[in-house]
Design a protein around this motif. Structure first.
Motif, PDB file in Angstrom:
ATOM      1  N   ARG A 123       0.840  -1.205   0.000  1.00 22.75           N
ATOM      2  CA  ARG A 123       0.000   0.000   0.000  1.00 22.75           C
ATOM      3  C   ARG A 123       0.872   1.252   0.000  1.00 22.75           C
ATOM      4  O   ARG A 123       0.550   2.249  -0.654  1.00 22.75           O
ATOM      5  CB  ARG A 123      -0.913  -0.011   1.230  1.00 22.75           C
ATOM      6  CG  ARG A 123      -2.090   0.932   1.109  1.00 22.75           C
ATOM      7  CD  ARG A 123      -3.011   0.780   2.299  1.00 22.75           C
ATOM      8  NE  ARG A 123      -3.489  -0.583   2.453  1.00 22.75           N
ATOM      9  CZ  ARG A 123      -4.493  -1.092   1.767  1.00 22.75           C
ATOM     10  NH1 ARG A 123      -5.130  -0.347   0.867  1.00 22.75           N
ATOM     11  NH2 ARG A 123      -4.888  -2.337   1.962  1.00 22.75           N
ATOM     12  N   MET A 136       0.862   4.332  -2.814  1.00 23.29           N
ATOM     13  CA  MET A 136       0.637   5.731  -2.460  1.00 23.29           C
ATOM     14  C   MET A 136       1.865   6.587  -2.729  1.00 23.29           C
ATOM     15  O   MET A 136       1.739   7.785  -2.979  1.00 23.29           O
ATOM     16  CB  MET A 136       0.249   5.843  -0.980  1.00 23.29           C
ATOM     17  CG  MET A 136      -1.026   5.117  -0.609  1.00 23.29           C
ATOM     18  SD  MET A 136      -1.441   5.251   1.156  1.00 23.29           S
ATOM     19  CE  MET A 136      -1.983   6.968   1.222  1.00 23.29           C
ATOM     20  N   LYS A 149      -7.212   6.639  -1.670  1.00 23.93           N
ATOM     21  CA  LYS A 149      -5.947   6.059  -1.213  1.00 23.93           C
ATOM     22  C   LYS A 149      -5.770   6.262   0.294  1.00 23.93           C
ATOM     23  O   LYS A 149      -5.361   5.341   1.007  1.00 23.93           O
ATOM     24  CB  LYS A 149      -4.777   6.679  -1.974  1.00 23.93           C
ATOM     25  CG  LYS A 149      -4.679   6.237  -3.424  1.00 23.93           C
ATOM     26  CD  LYS A 149      -3.468   6.856  -4.104  1.00 23.93           C
ATOM     27  CE  LYS A 149      -3.333   6.364  -5.538  1.00 23.93           C
ATOM     28  NZ  LYS A 149      -2.155   6.951  -6.219  1.00 23.93           N
TER      29      LYS A 149
END
Length: 297
Positions: free
Chosen positions: A66, A70, A283
């Protein structure tokens, strides 16, 4: 001699009667002993401490995949530089069980990306009056107020609008609350100085024309389904020297006596570029949801 034998018996009988009277004053109607209380009131037991006694390591709380989604790293970075980027930098902390944080900074071709995660464990120093959870909720409400968002409904009471799926009341001028699932209708753009207010507009008429090519602005709002309670604060900064605007999305949620803050900032490198609201918010929201699930494990 007979008088000497009678007197001890009388003394013993008197003592038994006095003891029975004392016991009567220390029992309730059911015969269960209670403490001697002034004014007939009951002494409330201290509130239990909060669910969480410690905090996770913030730099290791986010999933590496993740983080890479991002904060995409530039192709020119070496393996060592990438590892250092995704390791993050811990915030200074004098009490790792009360307040910790971590931040990441990526210089990507598409712009400058900043991410920070903060954990705060709230403790009530007077649990006879306020529990840790209630104290944490007070801190959360203060931050909600600073963001100028609707107040949550009082704990344990139905909120206005509960019939249409919302759980907050909306003060005049505040943005609409989120619908179930954390989504909300796009907020109309604020009226320009000197223009009529939104309330003066005809029903169904937007306050300002929207370009058909511009992505919708979701705006700041209260979120549902994230921790015990949560809100999202979306701010678009003024254009900098490069002519690009910075969008900063901040999500604050509470789970029991811990407050979690996720802040994601995107500044495009191209002049006149505006980071999309929906993508940036999604996000940040996905990361916040993953952190909330860590606490529920």
């Amino acid at each position: 001699m007979r008088r000497r034998r009678v007197l001890p018996g009388i003394a013993m009988l008197t003592a038994l009667v006095a003891g029975a009277a004392g016991l009567t004053g220390c029992t309730d109607g059911s015969g269960i002993g209670t403490s001697d209380q002034k004014g007939g009131g009951s002494t409330a037991a201290p509130a239990q401490p909060g669910k969480y006694r410690s905090l996770p390591q913030p730099c290791k709380a986010a999933d590496p995949k993740r983080l890479k989604a991002m904060l995409p790293a530039a192709d020119s970075l070496t393996t060592e530089q990438r590892d250092r980027l995704y390791a993050g930098t811990a915030d200074p902390s004098y009490d790792g069980d009360r307040h910790v944080g971590c931040r990441w900074n990526a210089q990507a071709p598409e712009g400058n990306l900043l991410l920070s995660v903060t954990f705060e464990r709230v403790v009530s120093y007077d649990r006879g009056a306020t529990s840790d959870d209630d104290k944490a909720r007070q801190v959360y409400v203060r931050r909600l107020t600073d963001a100028k968002l609707p107040f949550p409904a009082p704990s344990g009471s139905p909120a206005p609008g509960a019939g249409n799926g919302t759980n907050t009341s909306t003060p005049p001028g505040a943005p609409p609350a989120a619908s179930p699932g954390g989504s909300a209708a796009p907020s109309p753009a604020p009226s320009a100085p000197g223009s009529a207010s939104q309330s003066a507009q005809p029903s169904g008429q937007p306050s300002a024309p929207v370009s058909p090519t511009a992505p919708p602005e979701l705006g700041s709002r209260v979120l549902e389904g994230l921790g015990s309670e949560a809100f999202l604060d979306d701010k678009l900064g003024a254009a900098g020297a490069a002519g690009a605007q910075t969008r900063t999305v901040r999500i604050v949620f509470r789970t029991s006596n811990v407050l979690v803050t996720v802040e994601y900032s995107v500044q495009p490198s191209g002049p006149g570029a505006v980071p999309p609201s929906a993508e940036t918010q999604e996000k940040a929201r996905q990361l916040a949801q993953a952190l909330a699930e860590r606490f529920s494990e």
